[in-house]
Scaffold this active site. Structure first.
Site, PDB file in Angstrom:
ATOM      1  N   ALA A  42       0.812  -1.217   0.000  1.00 46.81           N
ATOM      2  CA  ALA A  42       0.000   0.000   0.000  1.00 46.81           C
ATOM      3  C   ALA A  42       0.849   1.273   0.000  1.00 46.81           C
ATOM      4  CB  ALA A  42      -0.937   0.007   1.213  1.00 46.81           C
ATOM      5  N   CYS A  43       2.145   1.131   0.179  1.00 51.81           N
ATOM      6  CA  CYS A  43       3.059   2.273   0.300  1.00 51.81           C
ATOM      7  C   CYS A  43       3.565   2.721  -1.072  1.00 51.81           C
ATOM      8  CB  CYS A  43       4.229   1.859   1.187  1.00 51.81           C
ATOM      9  SG  CYS A  43       5.631   2.988   1.201  1.00 51.81           S
ATOM     10  N   SER A  44       3.404   3.995  -1.371  1.00 52.29           N
ATOM     11  CA  SER A  44       3.846   4.517  -2.678  1.00 52.29           C
ATOM     12  C   SER A  44       5.365   4.448  -2.821  1.00 52.29           C
ATOM     13  CB  SER A  44       3.346   5.945  -2.881  1.00 52.29           C
ATOM     14  OG  SER A  44       3.902   6.817  -1.918  1.00 52.29           O
TER      15      SER A  44
END
Length: 119
Positions: free
Chosen positions: A8-10
């Site tokens: 979920a982390c860019s």
């Protein structure tokens, strides 16, 4: 080379994209699902040359619930911090890449990812 990510982390997605663009050989570890043990965290800290508080996401809800900002940051408190990271893996800064030369980097920038690939 292994990369610890949260999908979920860019920053994690960006690091994976760069690794793929460069044709790097790597293994993905989704550390929220495959939670690192305290010993694995100690080993990564050694490779990073950092202390546990250096890789702790202090703005996470769990950090606030634990009152981490008030915890001592000294050798005597190191194990307490490592236990918190293992019990609450969302607190671990990401992504972390373990390089082939035995070192590691917190790969939040393209430069850090390239640095890990060059090792």
């Amino acid at each position: 080379m292994e990369i610890w990510i949260n999908p979920a982390c860019s920053k994690c997605r960006s690091a994976l994209h760069l690794l793929d663009e460069e044709g790097a050989d790597y293994t993905v570890r989704r550390y929220l699902e495959d939670v690192p043990t305290q010993d694995e965290i100690r080993a990564v800290l050694e490779r990073l040359g950092l202390e546990p508080w250096d890789i702790t996401r202090t703005q996470e809800a769990a950090a606030k619930e634990l009152g981490l900002k008030d915890w001592s940051r000294d050798a005597g408190s190191r194990d307490r911090w490592i236990a918190a990271l293992s019990e609450h893996p969302k607190l671990i800064q990401r992504p972390i890449i373990t390089a082939e030369d035995g070192t590691a980097v917190v790969a939040r920038t393209d430069e850090a990812v390239r640095d890990a690939m060059s090792r």
